[in-house]
Enzyme design. Structure first.
Site, mmCIF file in Angstrom:
data_model
loop_
_atom_site.group_PDB
_atom_site.id
_atom_site.type_symbol
_atom_site.label_atom_id
_atom_site.label_comp_id
_atom_site.label_asym_id
_atom_site.label_seq_id
_atom_site.Cartn_x
_atom_site.Cartn_y
_atom_site.Cartn_z
ATOM 1 N N ASP A 1 0.842 -1.187 0.000
ATOM 2 C CA ASP A 1 0.000 0.000 0.000
ATOM 3 C C ASP A 1 0.886 1.249 0.000
ATOM 4 O OD1 ASP A 1 -2.896 0.855 0.413
ATOM 5 O OD2 ASP A 1 -1.843 2.019 1.933
ATOM 6 N N THR B 1 -0.260 5.036 -5.015
ATOM 7 C CA THR B 1 0.919 4.645 -5.788
ATOM 8 C C THR B 1 0.863 5.283 -7.170
ATOM 9 O OG1 THR B 1 0.777 2.556 -4.617
ATOM 10 C CG2 THR B 1 2.340 2.664 -6.427
HETATM 11 P P1 ADP Z 1 -2.701 2.456 -6.098
HETATM 12 O O1 ADP Z 1 -2.046 2.721 -4.774
HETATM 13 O O2 ADP Z 1 -2.374 3.516 -7.084
HETATM 14 O O3 ADP Z 1 -4.140 2.156 -6.001
HETATM 15 P P2 ADP Z 1 -2.409 -0.322 -6.762
HETATM 16 O O4 ADP Z 1 -1.251 -1.170 -6.410
HETATM 17 O O5 ADP Z 1 -3.686 -0.544 -6.055
HETATM 18 O O6 ADP Z 1 -1.963 1.174 -6.643
HETATM 19 O O7 ADP Z 1 -2.644 -0.503 -8.316
HETATM 20 C C1 ADP Z 1 -3.629 0.193 -8.983
HETATM 21 C C2 ADP Z 1 -3.536 -0.049 -10.467
HETATM 22 O O8 ADP Z 1 -3.751 -1.427 -10.771
HETATM 23 C C3 ADP Z 1 -4.613 0.729 -11.182
HETATM 24 O O9 ADP Z 1 -4.088 1.338 -12.318
HETATM 25 C C4 ADP Z 1 -5.626 -0.350 -11.530
HETATM 26 O O10 ADP Z 1 -6.401 -0.020 -12.646
HETATM 27 C C5 ADP Z 1 -4.727 -1.523 -11.797
HETATM 28 N N1 ADP Z 1 -5.419 -2.814 -11.770
HETATM 29 C C6 ADP Z 1 -6.314 -3.283 -10.871
HETATM 30 N N2 ADP Z 1 -6.752 -4.517 -11.228
HETATM 31 C C7 ADP Z 1 -6.131 -4.848 -12.371
HETATM 32 C C8 ADP Z 1 -6.141 -5.989 -13.247
HETATM 33 N N3 ADP Z 1 -6.908 -7.055 -13.000
HETATM 34 N N4 ADP Z 1 -5.341 -5.953 -14.322
HETATM 35 C C9 ADP Z 1 -4.553 -4.880 -14.564
HETATM 36 N N5 ADP Z 1 -4.498 -3.800 -13.797
HETATM 37 C C10 ADP Z 1 -5.271 -3.763 -12.723
#
Ligand code: ADP
Ligand code: MG
Length: 544
Positions: free
Chosen positions: A63, A97
């Site tokens: 996170d 992130t």
């Molecule tokens: P943040 O802290 O920015 O939320 P995360 O590690 O949660 O970072 O990653 C978020 C990113 O991952 C977003 O761009 C989201 O659209 C992408 N994401 C979520 N699920 C999937 C998936 N199944 N395939 C590809 N990308 C995904």
């Protein structure tokens, strides 16, 4: 005679000053380093970071906000990037992130523009133009969603939790989060309002996640004041009091002369009489549950038990307010002032044992504006991870419910904005064109990082993604982290609130513009001495 050629020192010895290009390069580097640290955690298949605290406690998380909160960062420009994550966390609760990675990419692109002798003010102007355009593009590519669109709401919740908790838990948690948000949302004149304040998360180690539940009402971390009170009250009528049910201990002034045993008895009778009057008042309003913010005398408790009133004492003010909100009970000061219409209602008030502790569940509230979520799970680490995931889910759901627009995730939106910005840049005359193009390229940093972190070939994936967006109706094409394919991620259910994207891009560019405008860094003695600050040049070699 004074040597007038020597520059005048306005800072004490040991203090440091970086000017012009030096200051700029150093700040860019510091910001990029922060972004590089957390870039590998982006996306569902991002890596975790192990954080070791000075106490020796270890936390494993991916996170962004948590990582940046826990590590010590002393460089002022790096701190500005940490601030980007904090703002994102406060405003949306997810996308931290993304925001930081974007800031890093924008700094990197600015650096190469500086190498090409593009002036800083041209870059900041161009970035501002690009930001404005991005916000309008986002509104064009977003899709409307209503609070009744359960399917999309579940997808939004699941997307935010992907990679943060086990797949099996996500299904269950998404449903809990959506139910909770629906309950606390108020709709007036077609406008939804909701607040995280109204959702209380209670963690309890032990048991399994499947025992987690949403309680349409509240869980109060208190038990009955006495074992002889009923454990369970159906059709509860709840009274809330802020003053104690006690008779003030007689002070010196009111000393009663006790000269005989009868006198003592009379005094005690008097005290008992007053307590009885207070309890009777409560009972006569027809209340069968009493929640008191302060203490309750033993004798009064005895009377309350006899009358079958489920009583809780010494309950915090915050908790009392929540009970009031959920049950409609009015908070009253003194027992003697209580009226029947002050009472709140709930279908059930019950004491239950959760792990080793007793808690009071207030359920089936008529129009619960506040809800509780009870999280169960084997270990402390587990329930805490679940809490962080749930917190992200609640954040995005609230954003979607309030704004009513979602965008496609998995790099789809960033790619589409990038494409449209590039087209827009061609319409510009001056050198700002270069900066807008750079901004567009920086946005590709998100799909790039998702591909890289998922172990796919970055170049190939990006080439097919670009090609997909150049076709008609290609705007939802993103990278499926599960199979590495470029596909319609809106159909695959990877959707995020428009607010998340907007806030992330906005805070990232604002911080970067602020950093680029600084042409002078004056560090006080203490900061200049610090290890992190002195090692700036060393850090530079760590990033490509
Ligand atoms: P943040 O802290 O920015 O939320 P995360 O590690 O949660 O970072 O990653 C978020 C990113 O991952 C977003 O761009 C989201 O659209 C992408 N994401 C979520 N699920 C999937 C998936 N199944 N395939 C590809 N990308 C995904
Ligand atoms: Mg996330």
């Amino acid at each position: 005679m004074a040597n007038i050629k020597k520059p005048m020192d306005i800072q004490p010895e040991g203090a440091q000053r970086y000017m012009g290009k030096d200051a700029l390069r150093m700040n860019i580097m510091a910001g990029r380093i922060v972004a590089e640290i957390i870039k590998t955690t982006l996306g569902p298949r991002g890596m975790d970071k192990m954080l070791v605290e000075s106490s020796g406690d270890v936390m494993i998380t991916n996170d962004g906000a948590t990582i940046l909160n826990k590590i010590d960062i002393s460089h002022p420009a790096a701190k500005m990037i940490v601030e980007v994550a904090r703002t994102q966390d406060q405003e949306v609760g997810d996308g931290t992130t993304t925001a930081v990675v974007l800031a890093g990419e924008l700094l990197k692109k600015a650096e190469s523009l500086l190498d090409q002798e593009v002036h800083v003010s041209t870059i900041t102007n161009g970035y501002n133009m690009a930001l404005e355009k991005t916000i309008s593009i986002l509104r064009e590519i977003g899709n409307k969603v209503s609070i009744n669109d359960e399917k999309v709401l579940l997808e939004v919740a699941k997307t935010s939790m992907t990679g943060k908790a086990a797949e099996k838990s996500i299904e269950k948690l998404a449903k809990i989060a959506v139910d909770a948000v629906k309950i606390v949302t108020n709709t007036e004149d077609g406008i939804n309002s909701a607040s995280k304040e109204d959702i209380k998360i209670t963690l309890k180690e032990g048991g399994g996640l499947e025992e987690s539940a949403i309680i349409k009402g509240l869980i109060v971390d208190e038990n009955r004041a006495s074992d002889s009170m009923p454990k369970k009250i159906k059709n509860a009528k709840i009274a809330l009091l802020t003053s104690p049910i006690e008779v003030k201990k007689t002070g010196i002034d009111a000393k009663i002369r006790i000269t005989s045993p009868e006198n003592v008895q009379a005094f005690l009778d008097q005290e008992e009489f007053m307590l009885k009057r207070m309890v009777d008042r409560v009972v006569n309003t027809d209340a069968n549950v009493l929640v008191c913010q302060k203490a309750i005398d033993e004798t009064a408790l005895h009377f309350l038990s006899k009358a079958g009133v489920y009583t809780m004492k010494s309950v915090s003010e915050k908790e009392i307010k929540k009970i009031s909100k959920a049950t409609g009970a009015r908070i009253v000061n003194m027992a003697l002032d209580l009226e029947p219409n002050d009472l709140g209602k709930a279908e059930l008030v019950e004491e239950r044992k959760v792990s080793d502790e007793y808690m009071t569940f207030i359920e089936g509230c008529v129009d619960p504006k506040a809800v509780s979520i009870l999280i169960r799970g084997g270990t402390k680490q587990f329930v805490e991870t679940v809490e962080r995931a749930l917190d992200d889910a609640l954040g995005v759901l609230l954003a979607v419910v309030k704004e009513g627009i979602v965008c496609t995730g998995a790099g789809a939106s960033e790619m589409e904005i990038s494409k449209r910005l590039a087209v827009f840049s061609n319409s510009l005359k001056g050198r700002e064109q270069l900066a807008v193009k750079a901004f567009a390229e920086a946005l590709e940093g998100i799909p790039k990082a998702i591909a890289e972190n998922s172990g796919f070939d970055m170049i190939d994936t990006l080439v097919s993604l670009r090609a997909a967006h150049n076709k008609d109706a290609g705007q939802s094409m993103g990278i499926n982290a599960k199979n590495g394919k470029v596909e319609d991620m809106s159909k695959a259910g990877v959707v995020e609130p428009l607010k998340l994207k907007e806030q992330a891009i906005k805070s990232a560019s604002e911080a970067v513009i602020m950093i680029l405008r600084i042409d002078d860094v004056l560090a006080g003695k203490e900061l200049a001495k610090s290890e992190a600050y002195r090692n700036m040049s060393g850090w530079g070699s760590q990033i490509a």
